[in-house]
Design a protein around this motif. Sequence first.
Motif, short mmCIF file in Angstrom:
data_model
loop_
_atom_site.label_atom_id
_atom_site.label_comp_id
_atom_site.label_asym_id
_atom_site.label_seq_id
_atom_site.Cartn_x
_atom_site.Cartn_y
_atom_site.Cartn_z
N LEU A 1 48.95 57.31 34.67
CA LEU A 1 49.50 55.89 35.82
C LEU A 1 48.92 56.06 37.30
O LEU A 1 48.82 55.22 37.51
CB LEU A 1 51.04 55.81 35.30
N ALA A 2 48.83 57.06 37.41
CA ALA A 2 48.61 57.55 38.99
C ALA A 2 46.83 57.10 38.86
O ALA A 2 46.93 56.44 40.28
CB ALA A 2 48.94 58.81 39.51
N PHE A 3 46.10 57.59 38.45
CA PHE A 3 44.77 56.63 38.46
C PHE A 3 44.60 55.67 38.20
O PHE A 3 43.97 54.74 39.20
CB PHE A 3 43.82 57.33 37.68
N ALA A 4 45.31 54.74 37.32
CA ALA A 4 45.27 52.79 37.44
C ALA A 4 46.04 52.63 38.40
O ALA A 4 45.55 51.62 39.29
CB ALA A 4 46.08 53.07 36.34
N GLU A 5 46.87 53.13 38.76
CA GLU A 5 47.52 52.79 40.53
C GLU A 5 46.40 52.69 41.66
O GLU A 5 46.19 52.26 42.23
CB GLU A 5 48.46 53.62 41.11
N GLU A 6 45.41 54.39 41.85
CA GLU A 6 44.55 53.94 43.17
C GLU A 6 43.50 53.47 41.95
O GLU A 6 42.97 52.83 43.32
CB GLU A 6 44.26 56.12 42.62
N GLU A 7 42.83 53.10 41.08
CA GLU A 7 42.32 52.06 41.00
C GLU A 7 42.65 50.46 41.45
O GLU A 7 42.03 49.81 41.93
CB GLU A 7 41.46 51.59 39.31
N GLN A 8 43.95 50.00 41.04
CA GLN A 8 44.20 49.04 41.93
C GLN A 8 44.00 49.04 43.45
O GLN A 8 44.04 48.17 43.53
CB GLN A 8 46.02 48.59 41.60
N TYR A 9 45.06 50.25 44.22
CA TYR A 9 44.64 50.38 45.65
C TYR A 9 42.63 50.02 46.03
O TYR A 9 43.20 49.00 46.98
CB TYR A 9 44.92 51.25 45.98
N VAL A 10 42.20 50.36 44.76
CA VAL A 10 40.88 50.36 45.62
C VAL A 10 40.18 49.25 45.23
O VAL A 10 39.85 48.07 46.15
CB VAL A 10 40.18 51.27 45.04
N GLN A 11 40.57 48.55 44.56
CA GLN A 11 40.79 47.08 44.06
C GLN A 11 40.28 45.98 44.82
O GLN A 11 40.39 45.32 46.03
CB GLN A 11 40.85 46.42 42.62
N MET A 12 42.28 45.99 45.52
CA MET A 12 42.75 45.59 46.69
C MET A 12 41.91 45.63 47.65
O MET A 12 41.89 44.69 48.65
CB MET A 12 44.55 45.97 46.77
N GLU A 13 41.44 46.62 48.01
CA GLU A 13 40.81 47.07 49.39
C GLU A 13 39.30 46.29 49.18
O GLU A 13 39.04 45.19 49.69
CB GLU A 13 40.89 48.77 49.55
N ARG A 14 39.00 46.43 48.21
CA ARG A 14 37.25 45.45 48.28
C ARG A 14 37.96 43.89 47.95
O ARG A 14 37.09 43.19 48.88
CB ARG A 14 37.19 45.98 46.74
#
Length: 161
Positions: free
Chosen positions: A112-125
């Motif tokens: 779950l934490a990894f998926a949330e981090e991936e969402q943040y990275v995607q939003m920054e992109r």
Amino acid sequence: MVKLTEVEDEHFTTEKPVPSKDSLLVSDNEDDDDYTDTESEISVDSAYDGESETLYQRIVALKDMIPPQSRRRIVGTVSSLTSFTKSTFSFSGKALWVISTSAFLLGVPWALAFAEEEQYVQMEREQGMMRGANEMLTPGADAAAAALGAANPEQKSQAAL
């Protein structure tokens, strides 16, 4: 109490003639080669019904053919293999339980934490791509605003209002 009496077969009690040295395999009576005891009780009155006997009954009847020492050795081997198999399956089940519960307790929160981090990275992109698109549409606006902000920070705050 049962009393056992040994009864010898007539075929074995009669003395056979000893062959002479000159004859190799010569027999005085040619009928001895095909001798069968047709007067026995088993061949005349047999109550044996092979069709109704089960495989288990046949195997149990074969038990008496194996000497007791061999039977003990076989039983010991089978019981040790059975014990080893049971303990192996028991240990495997317990190990599988520990591994699966550990995976759920540690793996699910990490996923779950990894998926949330991936969402943040995607939003920054996406935000970076939007800035790049804005920069392409108005090429000098950001550079001018940056230069203006560096020269006079008060004007930048007023321009933003």
